[in-house]
Design an enzyme around this catalytic site. Structure first.
Site, PDB file in Angstrom:
ATOM      1  N   ALA A  41      40.991  34.101  45.846  1.00 10.75           N
ATOM      2  CA  ALA A  41      39.859  33.504  45.883  1.00 10.75           C
ATOM      3  C   ALA A  41      39.297  31.428  44.930  1.00 10.75           C
ATOM      4  O   ALA A  41      40.414  31.918  44.322  1.00 10.75           O
ATOM      5  CB  ALA A  41      38.292  33.433  44.867  1.00 10.75           C
ATOM      6  N   GLY A  61      41.300  38.077  47.135  1.00  8.99           N
ATOM      7  CA  GLY A  61      40.762  37.249  48.115  1.00  8.99           C
ATOM      8  C   GLY A  61      40.704  37.622  49.211  1.00  8.99           C
ATOM      9  O   GLY A  61      41.013  37.469  50.358  1.00  8.99           O
ATOM     10  N   GLU A 114      41.780  40.674  49.913  1.00 10.50           N
ATOM     11  CA  GLU A 114      40.121  41.399  51.061  1.00 10.50           C
ATOM     12  C   GLU A 114      39.903  41.015  52.267  1.00 10.50           C
ATOM     13  O   GLU A 114      39.620  41.308  53.072  1.00 10.50           O
ATOM     14  CB  GLU A 114      39.166  41.639  49.139  1.00 10.50           C
ATOM     15  CG  GLU A 114      39.652  41.950  48.045  1.00 10.50           C
ATOM     16  CD  GLU A 114      38.806  41.431  47.664  1.00 10.50           C
ATOM     17  OE1 GLU A 114      38.953  40.492  46.760  1.00 10.50           O
ATOM     18  OE2 GLU A 114      37.797  42.283  47.063  1.00 10.50           O
ATOM     19  N   GLU A 145      43.245  40.883  40.248  1.00 14.10           N
ATOM     20  CA  GLU A 145      42.062  41.108  39.152  1.00 14.10           C
ATOM     21  C   GLU A 145      41.947  40.888  37.865  1.00 14.10           C
ATOM     22  O   GLU A 145      41.964  40.014  36.951  1.00 14.10           O
ATOM     23  CB  GLU A 145      41.079  40.759  40.429  1.00 14.10           C
ATOM     24  CG  GLU A 145      40.386  40.069  41.641  1.00 14.10           C
ATOM     25  CD  GLU A 145      41.315  40.773  42.202  1.00 14.10           C
ATOM     26  OE1 GLU A 145      42.230  41.981  42.588  1.00 14.10           O
ATOM     27  OE2 GLU A 145      40.985  40.203  44.000  1.00 14.10           O
TER      28      GLU A 145
END
Lengths: 264, 270
Positions: free
Chosen positions: A69, A115, A118, A138
């Protein structure tokens, strides 16, 4: 801004019944910022509603499928309330990929981290180049995966390996990911798009109603109790924005220094 | 600008000229024993060369009378005394990244070996793609003499090059391998008189430069991969993937045209 980076965030290419959506921020290693995910969601929606599209390939760049992200968008969020207000729509775009009714194939080369991992996990299957690297780092910056990583990774590779990854940030090579069942095929980097598109074409040639039913049935097994797990993950994710460690972790990441966590 | 004092001569030299990155171990007074600075610097230089279009090949050499005596034992002893040295961590941090960078870079790495290549120095030479030796070159595997196992890739590469029995004998009994033995057992590519070492490397590089770069790159990758391939079927499929890609390149078209027209090919790397 360099010319290549001012082009569209997501490139859309149609190849017969196959739509190829390509994340197009290679210099930023396809960081999944709000504009990038908005563009992806829009492209996905077009592919979903276009009846001629029977399968969707989601690709990145050679060096990175998506390196995560955009931490810059999150690091200064003041607390859980602000995090939820700022991020719920953003994170819902990963859910949207997971709910796509048409078969989705992630073509992963290079980094698929945070992300990015994911996003690949939200697709039905992953084809990887030998250069692919998967990870959920993370915890190293004071938070947890918030876009389904803890849930989908556990289902994909089993508890022990998923725990190893989410508790330490351990990365998997393409070969390890293949052995763990995270990806279904590994090919040479030069062959990645051919392989993913070929796979999508084969699916697109099959009976559409049967493909849809097969996907729904397999998802019923793979995604059992997924929604409850995703809700639990997201709640925990937002709550970490009330901690000093989240601020320290993300700031340290932005400043390229090791974080100093205090458990507060 | 004044030159740095002689004592601070760089531990390795790095120069790119005519498409070749020349890396030279430069501690001749210590037989080029490897320090952390050298190892990390070399790994970094090799990795960067992989992304540098002006570099087409790497030539590795040692200054002075020996290629490389291995890890700097003086440095190890000192750091073990003050508790700052751990063998595993040292390998993971300094030696392993260099060996991996050499095996992974998709450009030829040619090394010139004269005199002794011992311990990790032998591993380093072994990790290179092509090896040219002076007649006095000697590979020494003395890990067992000090109660250790061969490292820096030696246990992976040596049995593949020599076969298991010769590799075990060499490693267990610290039996040196001479240049001639290395040549006849397929461990190195050429043995030449010491005075011709550099020229021989240059000639080899010149011949490599006549090959399409993508062929060099993907052949190295495919052969590396074959050492770990699950099966013949698996490797055959891999060859098909690479050939599908190369079959669409300009250099393939040029090579075919040149062959049919009986003229030398002009490759562009595309």
């Amino acid at each position: 801004m360099p010319a290549a980076e001012s082009a569209a965030e997501v490139l859309v290419e149609r190849d017969g019944a196959v739509a190829v959506l390509t994340l197009n921020r290679p210099k930023a290693l396809n960081a999944l910022s709000v504009p990038v995910m908005k563009a992806l969601a829009a492209a996905l929606e077009s592919a979903e509603t276009d009846e001629a599209v029977r399968a969707i390939v989601l690709a990145g760049s050679p060096r990175a499928f998506a390196a995560g992200a955009d931490i810059g968008e999150m690091k200064d969020l003041a607390g859980s309330g602000e995090a939820e207000a700022a991020l719920s729509e953003h994170l819902a775009r990963w859910d949207k990929v997971g709910r796509c009714p048409k078969p989705t194939i992630a073509a992963v080369s290079g980094f698929a981290l945070g992300g990015g991992c994911e996003l690949a996990l939200a697709c039905d299957l992953i084809v990887a180049s030998e250069t692919a690297v998967f990870g959920q780092p993370e915890v190293q910056i004071g938070v947890i995966p918030g876009a389904g990583g803890t849930q989908r990774l556990t289902k994909a590779v089993g508890k022990a390996l998923a725990m190893d990854m989410v508790l330490t940030g351990r990365r998997l090579t393409a070969r390890e990911a293949l052995a763990a069942g995270l990806v279904s095929r590994v090919v040479a980097p030069e062959a990645l798009l051919d392989e993913a598109k070929g796979l999508a074409r084969r699916i697109a040639e099959l009976a559409p109603l049967a493909v849809r039913a097969a996907k729904a049935a397999a998802a019923a097994a793979a995604d059992r109790q997924l929604d409850a797990g995703l809700a639990r993950e997201r709640g925990l994710f937002y709550r970490l924005f009330d901690t000093a460690d989240q601020k320290e972790g993300m700031r340290a990441f932005a400043e390229k220094r090791p974080p100093l966590f205090k458990g507060k | 600008m004044s030159m740095p004092a002689e004592t601070s001569a760089p531990e390795f030299l790095s120069e790119t000229k005519d498409g070749v990155l020349r890396l030279t171990l430069n501690r001749p007074e210590s037989l080029n024993a490897l320090t952390g600075t050298m190892l990390r610097g070399l790994a970094d230089a090799v990795t960067k060369a992989g992304r540098d279009a002006s570099v087409r090949a790497i030539a590795l050499a040692g200054a002075g009378r020996a290629f490389c005596a291995g890890a700097d034992l003086g440095d190890v002893k000192m750091r073990m005394a003050d508790g700052s040295f751990e063998h595993g961590a040292e390998l993971r941090k300094a030696f392993n990244p260099l060996i991996l960078s050499i095996r992974r870079i998709e450009k030829p790495v040619v090394c010139a070996v004269q005199g002794t290549a011992a311990g990790a120095g032998a591993s380093l030479a072994l990790a290179c793609d092509l090896k040219v030796c002076a007649e006095d070159a000697k590979f020494l595997n003395a890990f067992a003499k000090v109660g250790l196992v061969p490292d820096s890739g030696m246990t992976w590469l040596l049995p593949r090059a020599l076969g298991l029995s010769l590799a075990l004998e060499h490693a267990w009994l610290s039996k040196p391998i001479t240049a001639q033995q290395a040549l006849s057992s397929g461990l190195v590519n050429r043995v030449v008189p010491a005075a011709e070492l550099e020229g021989s490397v240059g000639e080899l590089l010149g011949r490599l430069f006549a090959v399409p770069p993508l062929s060099l790159a993907l052949t190295k990758r495919a052969l590396n991969r074959s050492l770990e391939a699950a099966s013949l079927e698996d490797q055959l499929e891999y060859e098909a993937q690479l050939q599908q890609f190369l079959g669409r390149t300009k250099d393939h078209a040029e090579g075919m045209a040149a062959f049919l027209e009986k003229r030398p090919a002009k490759f562009t790397g595309e």
